[in-house]
Write a protein that holds these residues in place. Sequence first.
Motif, PDB file in Angstrom:
ATOM      1  N   ARG A  50      30.005  53.515  70.393  1.00  0.00           N
ATOM      2  CA  ARG A  50      28.818  54.206  70.885  1.00  0.00           C
ATOM      3  C   ARG A  50      27.807  53.226  71.470  1.00  0.00           C
ATOM      4  N   THR A  84      31.310  60.044  77.722  1.00  0.00           N
ATOM      5  CA  THR A  84      31.267  58.719  77.101  1.00  0.00           C
ATOM      6  C   THR A  84      30.544  58.796  75.761  1.00  0.00           C
ATOM      7  N   GLY A  85      30.972  57.933  74.846  1.00  0.00           N
ATOM      8  CA  GLY A  85      30.388  57.885  73.516  1.00  0.00           C
ATOM      9  C   GLY A  85      30.756  59.049  72.625  1.00  0.00           C
ATOM     10  N   ALA A 130      29.162  52.179  74.780  1.00  0.00           N
ATOM     11  CA  ALA A 130      29.058  53.292  75.725  1.00  0.00           C
ATOM     12  C   ALA A 130      27.667  53.334  76.350  1.00  0.00           C
ATOM     13  N   ASN A 131      26.647  53.067  75.555  1.00  0.00           N
ATOM     14  CA  ASN A 131      25.278  53.022  76.076  1.00  0.00           C
ATOM     15  C   ASN A 131      25.044  51.798  76.959  1.00  0.00           C
TER      16      ASN A 131
END
Length: 249
Positions: A164, A235-236, A167-168
């Motif tokens: 995560r 995403t994430g 992903a950011n």
Amino acid sequence: MKFKGKTFLVTGGAGGIGKGIVTALAKEGARVVFFDINEEKGKATEEEISKISECMFIKVNLMEKDDVVAGFQKVIDKYTTIHGLVNCAQASRNLPFMETTEKEFELAFGTGFWPTFHLMKLSYPHLKETQGSIVNFASGAGLKGMLTQTSYAAAKEAIRGISRVAANEWGPDNININIVCPIAASEGVAEWRQHNAEAYDQMVSAIPLRRLGDPEQDIGRVVSFLLSEDAKFMTGQTVMVDGGSVMLR
């Protein structure tokens, strides 16, 4: 053939879920490279998959960072870059919490978390160039806090955490990263079933769809989707491919 001309790297690809992923990607035209420590099974899988699409097995001990780095360099030396990374490999020993020691954590993190972390970093410049994707593997064991899964659950939740964060951080580079939590009829589950038939039946009866997933058809094809252009706006995310065992809120 949506992956024609693309190269993907999969860890733990000699058998089980990993082999299912390798097979699913190959059937979409991908060049697939996979790491595994089991040389006999690795060579057999390479021979089998090579009849479908280009495939290369590299023997790698994921517990050894230098081996991981060397294996990744072999991929780049041959194919120049990669378009996707799948961190599937994981080993663990399941014990009650009070019996779990640092050795169990060393195994779970050494085969799962650390190679995932290192391969993500090694892959980053290539995936930035190709605007590729990463699929990492976690587990309902961590989400549910399953009995005897202390070290395994910890490693899997750690993988979810760094996925995560990346992903950011890597979203602006158009690298998308998602997490799959599967339940599948792997060789390990089949072996466990032979000695724990009643527990196996209880497990399956608790799954809303009343079956385990097929490594290729159920798990591999979801991974294929997550690596494709169809999933570039995801995403994430944690994707439960477990027949409904865990329904996230």
